[in-house]
Design a protein around this motif. Structure first.
Motif, short mmCIF file in Angstrom:
data_model
loop_
_atom_site.label_atom_id
_atom_site.label_comp_id
_atom_site.label_asym_id
_atom_site.label_seq_id
_atom_site.Cartn_x
_atom_site.Cartn_y
_atom_site.Cartn_z
N ARG A 1 0.86 -1.18 0.00
CA ARG A 1 0.00 0.00 0.00
C ARG A 1 0.90 1.22 0.00
O ARG A 1 1.83 1.33 0.79
CB ARG A 1 -0.89 0.00 1.25
N HIS A 2 0.61 2.14 -0.90
CA HIS A 2 1.39 3.37 -0.97
C HIS A 2 0.39 4.51 -1.07
O HIS A 2 -0.15 4.78 -2.14
CB HIS A 2 2.33 3.35 -2.17
N GLY A 3 0.13 5.18 0.05
CA GLY A 3 -0.86 6.24 0.06
C GLY A 3 -2.24 5.69 -0.27
O GLY A 3 -2.74 4.77 0.38
N GLN A 4 -2.84 6.21 -1.32
CA GLN A 4 -4.17 5.78 -1.75
C GLN A 4 -4.13 4.50 -2.56
O GLN A 4 -5.19 3.91 -2.84
CB GLN A 4 -4.82 6.87 -2.61
N ASN A 5 -2.96 4.05 -2.93
CA ASN A 5 -2.83 2.98 -3.91
C ASN A 5 -2.55 1.63 -3.25
O ASN A 5 -1.65 1.51 -2.41
CB ASN A 5 -1.71 3.31 -4.89
N LEU A 6 -3.31 0.63 -3.66
CA LEU A 6 -3.11 -0.75 -3.21
C LEU A 6 -2.72 -1.61 -4.40
O LEU A 6 -3.25 -1.42 -5.50
CB LEU A 6 -4.40 -1.31 -2.60
N ILE A 7 -1.81 -2.54 -4.16
CA ILE A 7 -1.50 -3.55 -5.16
C ILE A 7 -2.03 -4.88 -4.61
O ILE A 7 -1.65 -5.30 -3.52
CB ILE A 7 0.00 -3.66 -5.45
N VAL A 8 -2.91 -5.53 -5.37
CA VAL A 8 -3.59 -6.74 -4.92
C VAL A 8 -3.20 -7.90 -5.82
O VAL A 8 -3.19 -7.78 -7.05
CB VAL A 8 -5.12 -6.54 -4.92
#
Length: 335
Positions: free
Chosen positions: A49-56
């Protein structure tokens, strides 16, 4: 140097900024959700998770960039989530599945925040330099006991230590193995020097913790021969380049299991904790708790203190009791 305490006005200003960010993110997520395709919801795991961004991850080598609905709470690395694809090939996380565990610590404003979820093992990495801290180790051990995960103490950079240094380390940390915490010696410089660690990482979701300079990054590079490929997939999914590596990230181990690297655990402090829970976090205390002469024993000056008697009998290491009392003082400044 003592940490500067935030004033009430500063806390209010920070809270207002965070609230504006939350509303802005919610608008982004709601807009993305309106573009959800007809594909059914699916389960996945948050890789970073980087700020508003998620990698799923969907359980394969495919990663998807997602936003998160605000009403589902905080989402962190390791969370199992429900998500749906959007028409632009990205996704929206719509629910967080129940966590088995979460490593928690207070943020700068004192609020409890999860660093990573669904871990099964904490690996405390020590090294000759910086000098290892028994107090920091004990903080990690208390946190591990609170969430119910196994703990491993790993002395890294064994190649830099002569016999005198090894003897000194064993004198300082040998008691941990006696009370049930395994201690291993490792070095990436020796052939098979990391085998004791690799063996204990198998089929676990482990997080490496330790002071800056103990060699965590080098260990991760040695344990993950395909790390560039994994980082490349993250960068491609996020569109953010190498910046994703500055956040807590979950990697797949070639021998099975997962490894979490978190820049947020170079220092650590316990959050809100009841004194009884703190005492239970020192596992060798458990047989003696409740056996002091006085029910409100502070374990310092009172006669017939079961913990002090256990120290005198060699059943509790004196430094462990000292560290416990220091932590207790932090929980109760007026104690």
């Amino acid at each position: 140097m003592a940490k500067r305490r935030l004033t009430e006005r500063q806390r209010e200003r920070i809270g207002a900024i965070q609230e504006r960010r939350r509303k802005k993110l919610e608008q982004h997520a709601d807009q993305a959700l309106s573009e959800v395709s007809e594909t059914a919801p699916r389960e996945g795991k948050v890789i970073t998770r980087h700020g508003q961004n998620l990698i799923v991850s969907d359980g394969t080598e495919h990663y998807t960039h997602c936003l998160s609905r605000q009403n589902i709470g905080q989402v962190v690395c390791g969370d199992r989530v429900v998500w749906q694809s959007t028409d632009d090939g990205q996704g929206v996380v719509t629910a967080v599945l129940p966590r088995d565990t979460a490593l928690i610590r207070p943020n700068f404003s004192g609020e409890a925040r999860a660093l990573a979820a669904n871990i099964s093992q904490i690996v405390i990495v020590l090294a000759p330099e910086p000098p290892p801290s028994q107090y920091l180790v004990d903080q990690y051990l208390v946190a591990a006991e609170q969430i119910g995960v196994t703990t491993l103490i790993a002395l890294n950079k064994r190649d830099l230590m002569d016999q005198t240094a090894i003897d000194s380390f064993e004198q300082q940390f040998g008691h941990y193995e006696k009370i049930g915490y395994p201690v291993i010696e490792i070095s990436a410089k020796f052939e098979h020097g990391l085998d004791p660690l690799i063996e204990r990482l198998n089929n676990q979701t482990s997080i490496l913790v330790g002071q800056s300079g103990v060699g965590k990054s080098s260990l991760i590079m040695a344990l993950l021969p395909d790390i560039d490929i994994q980082i490349g997939r993250l960068s491609e999914a996020s569109g953010m380049g190498c910046h994703t590596t500055s956040a807590t990230t979950l990697y797949d181990l070639p021998s099975g299991g997962h490894l979490i690297d978190s820049p947020g655990v170079r220092s650590f402090r316990l959050g809100e904790l009841a004194p009884e829970a703190l005492a239970q976090g020192f596992i060798e205390f458990r047989d003696f708790l409740g056996h002091c002469k006085f029910s409100n024993c502070s374990h310092q000056q009172e006669p017939s203190c079961a913990l002090k008697e256990a120290v005198e009998q060699g059943k509790i290491h004196p430094q462990r009791l000292s560290n416990y009392l220091h932590m207790l003082q932090g929980l109760n400044p007026s104690h």
